[in-house]
Design a protein around this motif. Structure first.
Motif, PDB file in Angstrom:
ATOM      1  N   ARG A  34      -5.802 -10.338  12.193  1.00 50.28           N
ATOM      2  CA  ARG A  34      -7.136 -10.040  12.737  1.00 50.28           C
ATOM      3  C   ARG A  34      -7.818  -8.924  11.956  1.00 50.28           C
ATOM      4  NH1 ARG A  34      -4.276 -10.887  17.678  1.00 50.28           N
ATOM      5  NH2 ARG A  34      -3.925  -8.636  17.906  1.00 50.28           N
ATOM      6  N   LEU A  35      -7.066  -7.893  11.608  1.00 56.15           N
ATOM      7  CA  LEU A  35      -7.644  -6.763  10.878  1.00 56.15           C
ATOM      8  C   LEU A  35      -8.099  -7.159   9.481  1.00 56.15           C
ATOM      9  CD1 LEU A  35      -5.188  -3.889  11.885  1.00 56.15           C
ATOM     10  CD2 LEU A  35      -7.582  -4.131  12.570  1.00 56.15           C
ATOM     11  N   VAL A  36      -7.264  -7.912   8.776  1.00 56.14           N
ATOM     12  CA  VAL A  36      -7.598  -8.314   7.411  1.00 56.14           C
ATOM     13  C   VAL A  36      -8.816  -9.236   7.398  1.00 56.14           C
ATOM     14  CG1 VAL A  36      -6.768  -9.596   5.393  1.00 56.14           C
ATOM     15  CG2 VAL A  36      -5.263  -7.969   6.540  1.00 56.14           C
ATOM     16  N   ALA A  37      -8.956 -10.055   8.458  1.00 56.06           N
ATOM     17  CA  ALA A  37     -10.105 -10.972   8.533  1.00 56.06           C
ATOM     18  C   ALA A  37     -11.406 -10.250   8.863  1.00 56.06           C
ATOM     19  CB  ALA A  37      -9.839 -12.053   9.571  1.00 56.06           C
ATOM     20  N   ASP A  38     -11.325  -9.012   9.334  1.00 55.97           N
ATOM     21  CA  ASP A  38     -12.513  -8.238   9.709  1.00 55.97           C
ATOM     22  C   ASP A  38     -13.014  -7.450   8.503  1.00 55.97           C
ATOM     23  OD1 ASP A  38     -14.433  -6.560  10.724  1.00 55.97           O
ATOM     24  OD2 ASP A  38     -13.217  -5.797  12.376  1.00 55.97           O
ATOM     25  N   PRO A  39     -14.226  -7.739   8.019  1.00 59.05           N
ATOM     26  CA  PRO A  39     -14.730  -7.044   6.825  1.00 59.05           C
ATOM     27  C   PRO A  39     -14.941  -5.546   7.040  1.00 59.05           C
ATOM     28  CG  PRO A  39     -16.458  -8.371   7.845  1.00 59.05           C
ATOM     29  CD  PRO A  39     -15.189  -8.726   8.529  1.00 59.05           C
ATOM     30  N   ASN A  40     -14.958  -5.109   8.284  1.00 58.73           N
ATOM     31  CA  ASN A  40     -15.168  -3.690   8.576  1.00 58.73           C
ATOM     32  C   ASN A  40     -13.861  -2.910   8.726  1.00 58.73           C
ATOM     33  OD1 ASN A  40     -18.052  -3.971   8.724  1.00 58.73           O
ATOM     34  ND2 ASN A  40     -17.801  -4.909  10.755  1.00 58.73           N
ATOM     35  N   THR A  41     -12.749  -3.582   8.528  1.00 63.50           N
ATOM     36  CA  THR A  41     -11.457  -2.912   8.684  1.00 63.50           C
ATOM     37  C   THR A  41     -11.221  -1.909   7.559  1.00 63.50           C
ATOM     38  OG1 THR A  41     -10.438  -4.768   9.847  1.00 63.50           O
ATOM     39  CG2 THR A  41      -8.957  -3.254   8.732  1.00 63.50           C
ATOM     40  N   SER A  42     -10.725  -0.752   7.913  1.00 61.83           N
ATOM     41  CA  SER A  42     -10.395   0.278   6.918  1.00 61.83           C
ATOM     42  C   SER A  42      -8.892   0.278   6.658  1.00 61.83           C
ATOM     43  CB  SER A  42     -10.807   1.663   7.414  1.00 61.83           C
ATOM     44  OG  SER A  42     -10.045   2.024   8.558  1.00 61.83           O
ATOM     45  N   LEU A  43      -8.507   0.803   5.500  1.00 65.93           N
ATOM     46  CA  LEU A  43      -7.084   0.934   5.198  1.00 65.93           C
ATOM     47  C   LEU A  43      -6.398   1.873   6.178  1.00 65.93           C
ATOM     48  CD1 LEU A  43      -7.094   1.154   1.281  1.00 65.93           C
ATOM     49  CD2 LEU A  43      -6.755  -0.852   2.720  1.00 65.93           C
ATOM     50  N   GLU A  44      -7.148   2.865   6.642  1.00 65.06           N
ATOM     51  CA  GLU A  44      -6.578   3.800   7.617  1.00 65.06           C
ATOM     52  C   GLU A  44      -6.195   3.091   8.911  1.00 65.06           C
ATOM     53  OE1 GLU A  44      -9.307   4.309   5.894  1.00 65.06           O
ATOM     54  OE2 GLU A  44      -8.824   6.072   4.664  1.00 65.06           O
ATOM     55  N   LYS A  45      -7.027   2.150   9.369  1.00 66.02           N
ATOM     56  CA  LYS A  45      -6.734   1.399  10.582  1.00 66.02           C
ATOM     57  C   LYS A  45      -5.485   0.559  10.404  1.00 66.02           C
ATOM     58  CE  LYS A  45      -7.366  -0.484  14.633  1.00 66.02           C
ATOM     59  NZ  LYS A  45      -7.022   0.280  15.863  1.00 66.02           N
ATOM     60  N   ILE A  46      -5.361  -0.092   9.255  1.00 66.84           N
ATOM     61  CA  ILE A  46      -4.169  -0.898   8.992  1.00 66.84           C
ATOM     62  C   ILE A  46      -2.931  -0.013   8.968  1.00 66.84           C
ATOM     63  CG2 ILE A  46      -3.007  -2.277   7.213  1.00 66.84           C
ATOM     64  CD1 ILE A  46      -5.720  -3.480   6.538  1.00 66.84           C
ATOM     65  N   ALA A  47      -3.031   1.139   8.339  1.00 68.14           N
ATOM     66  CA  ALA A  47      -1.896   2.059   8.274  1.00 68.14           C
ATOM     67  C   ALA A  47      -1.464   2.495   9.672  1.00 68.14           C
ATOM     68  CB  ALA A  47      -2.255   3.276   7.432  1.00 68.14           C
ATOM     69  N   SER A  48      -2.440   2.734  10.553  1.00 65.38           N
ATOM     70  CA  SER A  48      -2.114   3.188  11.907  1.00 65.38           C
ATOM     71  C   SER A  48      -1.358   2.120  12.683  1.00 65.38           C
ATOM     72  CB  SER A  48      -3.394   3.583  12.649  1.00 65.38           C
ATOM     73  OG  SER A  48      -4.211   2.449  12.918  1.00 65.38           O
ATOM     74  N   VAL A  49      -1.676   0.839  12.443  1.00 60.48           N
ATOM     75  CA  VAL A  49      -0.973  -0.255  13.114  1.00 60.48           C
ATOM     76  C   VAL A  49       0.471  -0.343  12.625  1.00 60.48           C
ATOM     77  CG1 VAL A  49      -0.865  -2.765  13.367  1.00 60.48           C
ATOM     78  CG2 VAL A  49      -3.049  -1.583  13.596  1.00 60.48           C
ATOM     79  N   PHE A  69       5.774  -5.686  -6.041  1.00 64.75           N
ATOM     80  CA  PHE A  69       4.486  -5.243  -5.508  1.00 64.75           C
ATOM     81  C   PHE A  69       3.825  -4.185  -6.398  1.00 64.75           C
ATOM     82  CE2 PHE A  69       6.626  -7.011  -1.795  1.00 64.75           C
ATOM     83  CZ  PHE A  69       5.635  -7.864  -1.330  1.00 64.75           C
ATOM     84  N   GLY A  70       4.149  -4.245  -7.686  1.00 62.05           N
ATOM     85  CA  GLY A  70       3.445  -3.410  -8.658  1.00 62.05           C
ATOM     86  C   GLY A  70       3.919  -1.982  -8.736  1.00 62.05           C
ATOM     87  N   GLY A  71       5.131  -1.721  -8.256  1.00 60.96           N
ATOM     88  CA  GLY A  71       5.624  -0.349  -8.231  1.00 60.96           C
ATOM     89  C   GLY A  71       5.939   0.196  -9.614  1.00 60.96           C
ATOM     90  N   ARG A  72       5.159   1.169 -10.078  1.00 62.17           N
ATOM     91  CA  ARG A  72       5.436   1.859 -11.340  1.00 62.17           C
ATOM     92  C   ARG A  72       5.694   3.341 -11.092  1.00 62.17           C
ATOM     93  NH1 ARG A  72       1.581  -1.963 -12.365  1.00 62.17           N
ATOM     94  NH2 ARG A  72       2.104  -3.493 -13.971  1.00 62.17           N
ATOM     95  N   THR A  73       4.940   3.895 -10.155  1.00 64.13           N
ATOM     96  CA  THR A  73       5.188   5.252  -9.702  1.00 64.13           C
ATOM     97  C   THR A  73       5.572   5.208  -8.236  1.00 64.13           C
ATOM     98  OG1 THR A  73       2.839   5.551  -9.133  1.00 64.13           O
ATOM     99  CG2 THR A  73       3.533   6.230 -11.342  1.00 64.13           C
ATOM    100  N   GLN A  74       6.324   6.195  -7.816  1.00 66.45           N
ATOM    101  CA  GLN A  74       6.864   6.204  -6.457  1.00 66.45           C
ATOM    102  C   GLN A  74       5.773   6.485  -5.417  1.00 66.45           C
ATOM    103  OE1 GLN A  74      10.003   5.475  -6.417  1.00 66.45           O
ATOM    104  NE2 GLN A  74      10.792   5.939  -4.386  1.00 66.45           N
ATOM    105  N   VAL A  75       5.757   5.691  -4.323  1.00 58.74           N
ATOM    106  CA  VAL A  75       4.907   6.011  -3.179  1.00 58.74           C
ATOM    107  C   VAL A  75       5.810   6.477  -2.045  1.00 58.74           C
ATOM    108  CG1 VAL A  75       3.156   4.323  -3.845  1.00 58.74           C
ATOM    109  CG2 VAL A  75       4.926   3.657  -2.209  1.00 58.74           C
ATOM    110  N   GLU A  76       5.292   7.336  -1.191  1.00 59.50           N
ATOM    111  CA  GLU A  76       6.125   7.935  -0.163  1.00 59.50           C
ATOM    112  C   GLU A  76       5.561   7.773   1.243  1.00 59.50           C
ATOM    113  OE1 GLU A  76       6.741  11.966  -1.304  1.00 59.50           O
ATOM    114  OE2 GLU A  76       7.937  11.452  -3.074  1.00 59.50           O
ATOM    115  N   SER A  77       4.395   7.164   1.370  1.00 58.29           N
ATOM    116  CA  SER A  77       3.789   7.021   2.695  1.00 58.29           C
ATOM    117  C   SER A  77       3.210   5.625   2.866  1.00 58.29           C
ATOM    118  CB  SER A  77       2.681   8.056   2.890  1.00 58.29           C
ATOM    119  OG  SER A  77       1.565   7.746   2.061  1.00 58.29           O
ATOM    120  N   ILE A  78       2.961   5.257   4.125  1.00 61.78           N
ATOM    121  CA  ILE A  78       2.339   3.967   4.428  1.00 61.78           C
ATOM    122  C   ILE A  78       0.976   3.871   3.757  1.00 61.78           C
ATOM    123  CG2 ILE A  78       1.261   2.639   6.290  1.00 61.78           C
ATOM    124  CD1 ILE A  78       4.171   2.175   6.147  1.00 61.78           C
ATOM    125  N   MET A  79       0.202   4.925   3.811  1.00 59.56           N
ATOM    126  CA  MET A  79      -1.138   4.901   3.236  1.00 59.56           C
ATOM    127  C   MET A  79      -1.082   4.666   1.732  1.00 59.56           C
ATOM    128  SD  MET A  79      -4.149   4.940   4.342  1.00 59.56           S
ATOM    129  CE  MET A  79      -5.609   4.569   3.385  1.00 59.56           C
TER     130      MET A  79
END
Length: 287
Positions: A34-49, A69-79
């Protein structure tokens, strides 16, 4: 006087509804759709879910750091993980993480380890999504169908354990896999059981239909091309993951044609797919 009753054969839907120890329904996927289908969805909202499920959050971060998934440098958070894959890739990433949670223990009735089951799911998902890239079929749908194509094995294995019967299903090899043995006992196969379970969990019609008709895609009443892609992707899965089977015969010419596979390009597709699968297996092991 005791009366011996004949074995009650369930339907796919009654079987999955009566299971007591299935993993919880992956409701987060429905929220994400539902979130991805909504053009007004923010990345922050997805992260919170995603953060609402801590165990899943850790898997998402770990998988975002993989080459897949394109990992070249380390990520440490959902965001950071979501920013890496973008809005279009987040559902695929989370579906991958959810699938790794669902496929978390061995299936005694099929003599499959959890890792082997997961490797089969990864191979099929990569193959199906690669086929979808060159068509009008939604890549995410193909990816999800590939990951979940064997979920019916889990349902039937749980049914065997719950019925306290000792039963082992032997695979007849591609293209029918375990279906002959399953149908002899139940009257249906893991394909139908898997579709019933995915429907109960709220997966899309396309994914449910493709999983249901993965063994005989020419019979699919809708989403026929996706079903053809899944049936063809299962061939690559068998080639890569089922070492004790003889080399599987190529899918039928009809399946290949409707899946969009051109024979002159088949070798290159398979070579690229094997590289992707090898990388994924090294980086995305269960655990």
């Amino acid at each position: 006087m005791l009366i011996s009753l004949p074995f009650f054969k369930p339907t796919p839907h009654s079987l999955v509804k009566r299971l007591h120890d299935l993993p919880p329904a992956p409701k987060i996927l429905q929220s994400l759709q539902r979130l991805v289908a909504d053009p007004n969805t923010s990345l922050e909202k997805i992260a919170s879910v995603i953060k609402l499920e801590p165990g899943l959050s850790a898997r998402v971060v770990r998988m975002a750091n993989s080459t897949q998934f394109g990992g070249r440098t380390q990520v440490e958070s959902i965001m950071e993980a979501i920013q890496r894959v973008g809005l279009n890739g987040v559902q695929e990433l989370v579906t991958f993480a959810v699938a790794s949670q669902l496929i978390g223990r061995p299936l005694e009735s099929y003599q499959l380890s959890a890792q082997n089951l997961w490797s089969r799911a990864v191979a099929c998902a990569l193959a199906a999504s690669a086929l979808a890239e060159k068509s009008d079929v939604d890549r995410g749908e193909a990816y999800t169908a590939g990951l979940m194509h064997g979920i019916g094995l889990l349902a039937i294995d749980r049914h065997v354990a719950q019925s306290k019967s000792k039963r082992t299903f032997a695979s007849g090899g591609y293209p029918l896999d375990y279906a002959p043995a399953e149908r002899e006992w139940l009257g249906f196969s893991h394909a139908e059981a898997g579709a019933a379970l995915l429907e109960m969990w709220g997966f899309s019609e396309g994914v449910c239909t493709a999983v249901q008709y993965q063994l005989e895609p020419e019979s699919a009443p809708a989403h026929r091309q996706l079903a053809m892609m899944l049936a063809t992707a299962r061939w690559a899965r068998s080639l890569f993951c089922v070492s004790d089977e003889v080399l599987p015969e190529l899918p039928s010419p009809l399946w290949l044609q409707e899946a969009g596979v051109e024979l002159p390009d088949f070798g290159d597709w398979l070579k690229t797919l094997r590289i992707r699968y090898t990388l994924a297996c090294e980086e995305l092991r269960l655990g």
